[in-house]
Design a protein around this motif. Sequence first.
Motif, PDB file in Angstrom:
ATOM      1  N   LYS A 126     -40.697  12.203  10.879  1.00  0.00           N
ATOM      2  CA  LYS A 126     -40.815  11.799  11.982  1.00  0.00           C
ATOM      3  C   LYS A 126     -38.694  11.597  11.791  1.00  0.00           C
ATOM      4  N   ARG A 127     -37.924  10.918  10.719  1.00  0.00           N
ATOM      5  CA  ARG A 127     -36.929  11.641  10.550  1.00  0.00           C
ATOM      6  C   ARG A 127     -36.726  12.734  10.846  1.00  0.00           C
ATOM      7  N   GLU A 128     -37.593  14.166  10.778  1.00  0.00           N
ATOM      8  CA  GLU A 128     -37.309  15.454  11.015  1.00  0.00           C
ATOM      9  C   GLU A 128     -37.404  15.471  12.642  1.00  0.00           C
ATOM     10  N   MET A 129     -37.826  14.394  13.487  1.00  0.00           N
ATOM     11  CA  MET A 129     -38.026  14.787  14.628  1.00  0.00           C
ATOM     12  C   MET A 129     -36.886  14.415  15.341  1.00  0.00           C
ATOM     13  N   GLU A 130     -36.826  13.015  14.836  1.00  0.00           N
ATOM     14  CA  GLU A 130     -35.627  12.630  15.747  1.00  0.00           C
ATOM     15  C   GLU A 130     -33.719  12.763  15.161  1.00  0.00           C
ATOM     16  N   LEU A 131     -33.873  13.922  14.070  1.00  0.00           N
ATOM     17  CA  LEU A 131     -32.969  14.992  14.166  1.00  0.00           C
ATOM     18  C   LEU A 131     -33.025  15.770  14.904  1.00  0.00           C
ATOM     19  N   LEU A 132     -33.946  16.279  15.532  1.00  0.00           N
ATOM     20  CA  LEU A 132     -34.002  17.761  16.116  1.00  0.00           C
ATOM     21  C   LEU A 132     -33.974  17.648  17.515  1.00  0.00           C
ATOM     22  N   ALA A 133     -34.233  16.026  17.351  1.00  0.00           N
ATOM     23  CA  ALA A 133     -34.011  15.099  19.705  1.00  0.00           C
ATOM     24  C   ALA A 133     -32.821  15.511  19.582  1.00  0.00           C
ATOM     25  N   GLU A 134     -31.610  15.013  18.378  1.00  0.00           N
ATOM     26  CA  GLU A 134     -30.423  14.662  18.864  1.00  0.00           C
ATOM     27  C   GLU A 134     -29.848  16.317  18.848  1.00  0.00           C
ATOM     28  N   ILE A 135     -30.325  17.395  18.922  1.00  0.00           N
ATOM     29  CA  ILE A 135     -30.134  18.762  18.898  1.00  0.00           C
ATOM     30  C   ILE A 135     -30.412  19.363  20.527  1.00  0.00           C
ATOM     31  N   GLY A 136     -31.454  18.518  21.023  1.00  0.00           N
ATOM     32  CA  GLY A 136     -32.032  19.076  22.453  1.00  0.00           C
ATOM     33  C   GLY A 136     -33.529  19.588  21.776  1.00  0.00           C
ATOM     34  N   CYS A 137     -33.831  19.827  20.471  1.00  0.00           N
ATOM     35  CA  CYS A 137     -35.368  20.883  20.446  1.00  0.00           C
ATOM     36  C   CYS A 137     -36.747  20.161  20.291  1.00  0.00           C
ATOM     37  N   LYS A 138     -37.224  20.209  21.352  1.00  0.00           N
ATOM     38  CA  LYS A 138     -38.417  19.600  21.844  1.00  0.00           C
ATOM     39  C   LYS A 138     -39.563  19.620  21.347  1.00  0.00           C
ATOM     40  N   ARG A 139     -39.647  20.853  19.948  1.00  0.00           N
ATOM     41  CA  ARG A 139     -40.557  20.706  18.760  1.00  0.00           C
ATOM     42  C   ARG A 139     -41.002  21.286  17.837  1.00  0.00           C
ATOM     43  N   VAL A 140     -41.647  20.529  17.291  1.00  0.00           N
ATOM     44  CA  VAL A 140     -42.086  20.933  15.692  1.00  0.00           C
ATOM     45  C   VAL A 140     -43.246  21.657  15.016  1.00  0.00           C
ATOM     46  N   ALA A 141     -43.227  22.266  14.410  1.00  0.00           N
ATOM     47  CA  ALA A 141     -44.424  23.145  13.635  1.00  0.00           C
ATOM     48  C   ALA A 141     -45.035  22.171  12.609  1.00  0.00           C
ATOM     49  N   THR A 142     -46.075  22.124  12.741  1.00  0.00           N
ATOM     50  CA  THR A 142     -46.616  21.180  11.802  1.00  0.00           C
ATOM     51  C   THR A 142     -47.563  21.079  10.838  1.00  0.00           C
ATOM     52  N   PRO A 143     -47.722  22.711   9.762  1.00  0.00           N
ATOM     53  CA  PRO A 143     -49.314  23.637   9.434  1.00  0.00           C
ATOM     54  C   PRO A 143     -49.692  22.209   8.244  1.00  0.00           C
ATOM     55  N   SER A 144     -50.875  23.064   8.074  1.00  0.00           N
ATOM     56  CA  SER A 144     -51.428  22.100   6.555  1.00  0.00           C
ATOM     57  C   SER A 144     -50.479  22.428   5.304  1.00  0.00           C
ATOM     58  N   VAL A 145     -49.872  21.613   5.777  1.00  0.00           N
ATOM     59  CA  VAL A 145     -48.597  21.699   4.421  1.00  0.00           C
ATOM     60  C   VAL A 145     -49.501  20.325   3.162  1.00  0.00           C
ATOM     61  N   GLY A 146     -49.325  21.292   1.895  1.00  0.00           N
ATOM     62  CA  GLY A 146     -49.724  20.310   0.878  1.00  0.00           C
ATOM     63  C   GLY A 146     -51.491  19.932   1.005  1.00  0.00           C
ATOM     64  N   ALA A 147     -51.889  21.084   1.807  1.00  0.00           N
ATOM     65  CA  ALA A 147     -53.928  21.456   2.028  1.00  0.00           C
ATOM     66  C   ALA A 147     -54.084  22.564   2.215  1.00  0.00           C
ATOM     67  N   GLN A 148     -52.646  23.342   2.016  1.00  0.00           N
ATOM     68  CA  GLN A 148     -52.955  24.595   2.303  1.00  0.00           C
ATOM     69  C   GLN A 148     -53.914  25.641   0.843  1.00  0.00           C
ATOM     70  N   SER A 149     -53.461  24.756  -0.948  1.00  0.00           N
ATOM     71  CA  SER A 149     -53.732  26.158  -1.188  1.00  0.00           C
ATOM     72  C   SER A 149     -55.140  26.509  -1.937  1.00  0.00           C
ATOM     73  N   PRO A 150     -55.956  27.046  -2.223  1.00  0.00           N
ATOM     74  CA  PRO A 150     -57.148  27.644  -2.863  1.00  0.00           C
ATOM     75  C   PRO A 150     -57.944  26.572  -3.754  1.00  0.00           C
TER      76      PRO A 150
END
Length: 314
Positions: A126-150
């Motif tokens: 949420k905090r990262e999205m708010e920061l991105l919004a301030e610079i005009g970026c409208k998208r953020v990648a959301t992969p399966s972080v934390g659930a990717q290891s074998p």
Amino acid sequence: MSQSVTRRQTLATLTATLGASVSPALASSSAAPAATSPFTLCLNMSTIRGQKLGLVKELETASKAGFRSVEIWIDTLQEYIKSGGTVADVRKRLADLNIRVENAIGFAPWIIDDEAARAKGVDQLKREMELLAEIGCKRVATPSVGAQSPDAPVIDLKKAAERYRAILEIGDKTGVVPQLEMWGFSKNLSRLSEVMYVAIESGHSSARVLLDIYHIFKGGSSIDSLPLIGKPAIEIFHVNDYTANMNRQTITDADRVFPGDGVAPIKETLKLIKDPSKSIILSLEVFNKTYYAQDALTVAKTAMDKMKKMVAGV
């Protein structure tokens, strides 16, 4: 909680409900360019990340190479601000360089089962999205972080869809839409069928998927399934290549090469995702140490040249 679903959902079942849940409703709020060309060429800063240029020089390098669209990494933006830069500075530099930040690469653990850790991850996102919004970026990648290891547990796709909807609702408030990214090496969300199930089952009209030439190969999905996804679901597509001596079991992120330098079915893939109603953003994402040893501008100019040849005739 709804009954658990079978992990390998069939694509045919997915597409039966695609139109109802993944629609082009985002068009008015996204940063998608006008459909004057089938494709918009974009540079993911992973391609020159090894040179450790910092945000400003990365943007300048991309601009000098002819890119008008980029994907930045959130940690690079945060480091710039931590070092004394401001959001206003970033906006001005983007305007001066005539560059649009199409998407940002981040690693907030929003999908994991651990409730407390997931809550922290969602707050981080949420905090990262708010920061991105301030610079005009409208998208953020959301992969399966934390659930990717074998050894990571298999996450129930119904629960994954509920969690994806939760961050999409944050996107409604921030104006930054999370792009559900497929990682072919991940224990979770490694196949087209899985990411499409989660996107559709989220029941949110802004659901979007972020796919990749390499990850489709790595995860064992077929490009022939791409037409079943539905073109509204794809706004950004990561491009790269891989050589003939690579197999999907052993290939890694660092083995990706420039488009045209390998055997990946790139042009066939682009023909399948091409959308006459909008311009698909093709973003070059590689992590090649050979490129990192070269001058960053040389790499960026080579990237632009390779990408122009990649889309020629498609």
